[in-house]
Write a protein that holds these residues in place. Structure first.
Motif, short mmCIF file in Angstrom:
data_model
loop_
_atom_site.label_atom_id
_atom_site.label_comp_id
_atom_site.label_asym_id
_atom_site.label_seq_id
_atom_site.Cartn_x
_atom_site.Cartn_y
_atom_site.Cartn_z
N GLU A 347 0.78 -0.74 0.18
CA GLU A 347 0.01 -0.12 0.09
C GLU A 347 0.83 1.24 0.16
O GLU A 347 0.56 2.20 -0.41
N ARG A 351 1.01 3.47 -3.48
CA ARG A 351 0.69 4.90 -2.78
C ARG A 351 1.08 6.49 -3.10
O ARG A 351 1.42 7.51 -3.86
N SER A 388 -4.92 -6.30 -2.71
CA SER A 388 -5.83 -5.51 -1.71
C SER A 388 -5.53 -3.78 -1.73
O SER A 388 -6.64 -3.56 -2.37
N ALA A 389 -3.98 -3.51 -1.87
CA ALA A 389 -3.69 -2.64 -2.03
C ALA A 389 -3.77 -1.86 -3.85
O ALA A 389 -4.45 -0.19 -4.25
N GLU A 392 -7.94 -0.89 -4.13
CA GLU A 392 -8.39 0.43 -3.65
C GLU A 392 -7.52 2.00 -4.29
O GLU A 392 -8.76 3.09 -4.70
#
Length: 445
Positions: A347, A351, A388-389, A392
């Motif tokens: 993440e 990001r 998951s990352a 999103e």
């Protein structure tokens, strides 16, 4: 701030020193000095007949040519490097210049030129003062021929390097390689031999505040472990390499702090000395910094003054190539049982690296295609790490696109790509392509 000079700290400090330009220049210059001086020592072992065939005048002329030409070449090379640094700083990002400064080829070539200059000066001095006998002149002549051969090879390497020095492709390749090395090293030991720290430190632990404002560049894990063993404490390292710290922020937390004020003060001082702080971040133990620098290069390319989405897409491709080595989660290998450390996460990397590009390239559909393709590739290559990352982040990236892109066909295309990422992560959500901007607003509100 005093630094700890344990084995790990010394190794890190030595590596930092060896990456500077002056070390190689001084080493080659010293080598030239020693080589010229040994000629007088080996003189008695040279046959007199061979010494008579070589005159001092011939050697002197060669050394004068080397001395004058090497000084000129060194000055010219330094001006080229200065221009390359300025080009790299303005064309990519100032954070990438430190890699250009530490370029091994440039440092070796400059050191060779400077070493040859010093060698020729020493040789001329010893010839003029008649410190060389006949045998010494033979040794000096042979070594001079070797120095000339080294100079020619260095010039060829330098000419080959000048064609790409400071260009955007060269800078991208440097940042990619150093980031890949840092990530691979970190993936081999995500917690650097300590226990994973996945939550806040215990409430009864004592915070050790940073002594100054700076970035954590190195954690001397072995010395920290030795201190923890000696004091019988448990350390929770909340500051990881790359983090910016200040006197109101804790470097670590200590559980079981000694009650004696003197012992507690000594432990606090020694712990702080094991954590190296510098004004700027480095690439060594900090893979996130490499991704940040790549992102900055892509952001500059996306600026209105440059308007080069191709470079931004190349940055995204290089990020994908780097992250492709992260194929699975690694189990902790605990070598320092009294230490607890935070690790980097997927993440954090995604990001920090993709969101600025998606924001600055919001109006460029080709940039969004590259981002969504990268997220889909990572999800399919390593679902346990990135699914998951990626899911999103795909929604957030699509939100940026939906605010600026006006063609419904392009919005529908990007929406399909985003849903592919979500489907690969088993998190498909219903969508209405033509109302994409309104959907994204409601999903983030």
């Amino acid at each position: 701030m005093a630094e700890h000079w344990g084995v790990g700290g010394l190794r890190w400090r030595l590596r930092e020193i060896l990456q500077t330009l002056w070390v190689r220049v001084a080493a080659f210059a010293a080598l030239g000095l020693v080589t010229a001086a040994t000629g007088s020592l080996m003189g008695p072992f040279i046959p007199d007949g061979l010494a008579l065939q070589i005159g001092a005048e011939a050697i002197e002329a060669i050394l004068e040519i080397i001395a004058s030409s090497m000084l000129t070449v060194t000055t010219f090379s330094l001006s080229i490097l200065t221009a390359a640094y300025a080009t790299a700083s303005s064309g990519s990002t100032p954070r990438a210049v430190q890699l250009l400064v530490r370029d091994g080829v440039s440092q070796t070539v400059l050191a060779t030129f400077m070493g040859a200059f010093v060698f020729s000066l020493v040789g001329l001095i010893m010839l003029k003062t008649e410190l060389y006998g006949g045998g010494g002149r033979v040794v000096l002549f042979v070594v001079t021929l070797l120095v000339i051969a080294v100079i020619i090879l260095s010039l060829l390497r330098w000419i080959n390097r000048l064609g790409e020095l400071g260009l955007i492709g060269d800078n991208l390749a440097r940042v990619e390689q150093v980031t890949l090395d840092a990530l691979q090293t970190r993936l081999e030991s995500p917690w650097m031999g300590a226990n994973p720290l996945r939550g806040p430190p215990p409430a009864d632990s004592v915070a050790i505040m940073a002594p100054e404002v700076g970035h954590v560049q190195n954690l001397d894990m072995q010395s920290l472990s030795d201190l923890a063993d000696k004091a019988g404490v448990i350390l929770y390292l909340t500051a990881a390499p790359g983090d910016m710290v200040h006197p109101a922020q804790a470097l670590c937390h200590v559980q079981g702090m000694p009650t004696d004020p003197k012992a507690a003060h000594a432990l606090r001082r020694d712990l702080i000395a094991c954590i190296n702080l510098r004004p700027a971040r480095s690439f060594a133990q900090d893979p996130r910094f490499g991704f940040v620098v790549l992102t900055e290069i892509g952001q500059r390319a996306l600026s209105p003054a440059v308007n080069d989405p191709g470079t931004a897409i190349a940055v995204i491709t290089r990020m994908l190539r780097i992250l492709s080595v992260w194929t699975h989660e690694v189990a902790p290998e605990v070598r320092f049982p009294r230490l607890h450390v935070r690790s980097i996460t997927a993440e954090d990397l995604l990001r920090d690296s993709l969101m600025p590009l998606a924001r600055d390239g919001a109006a460029m559909v080709e940039v969004h295609r590259a981002v969504q393709n990268m997220l889909l590739a990572l999800t399919r290559m390593a679902p346990s790490v990135f699914e998951s990352a990626a899911s999103e982040l795909s929604r957030s990236v699509q939100f940026y696109a939906g605010q600026v892109i006006v063609l419904p066909r392009e919005i529908e295309e990007l929406d399909r790509m985003s849903n592919q990422v979500l489907a690969a992560s088993e998190k498909v959500v219903p969508s209405k392509p033509r109302d994409n901007r309104q959907m994204n607003k409601s999903s983030l509100s």
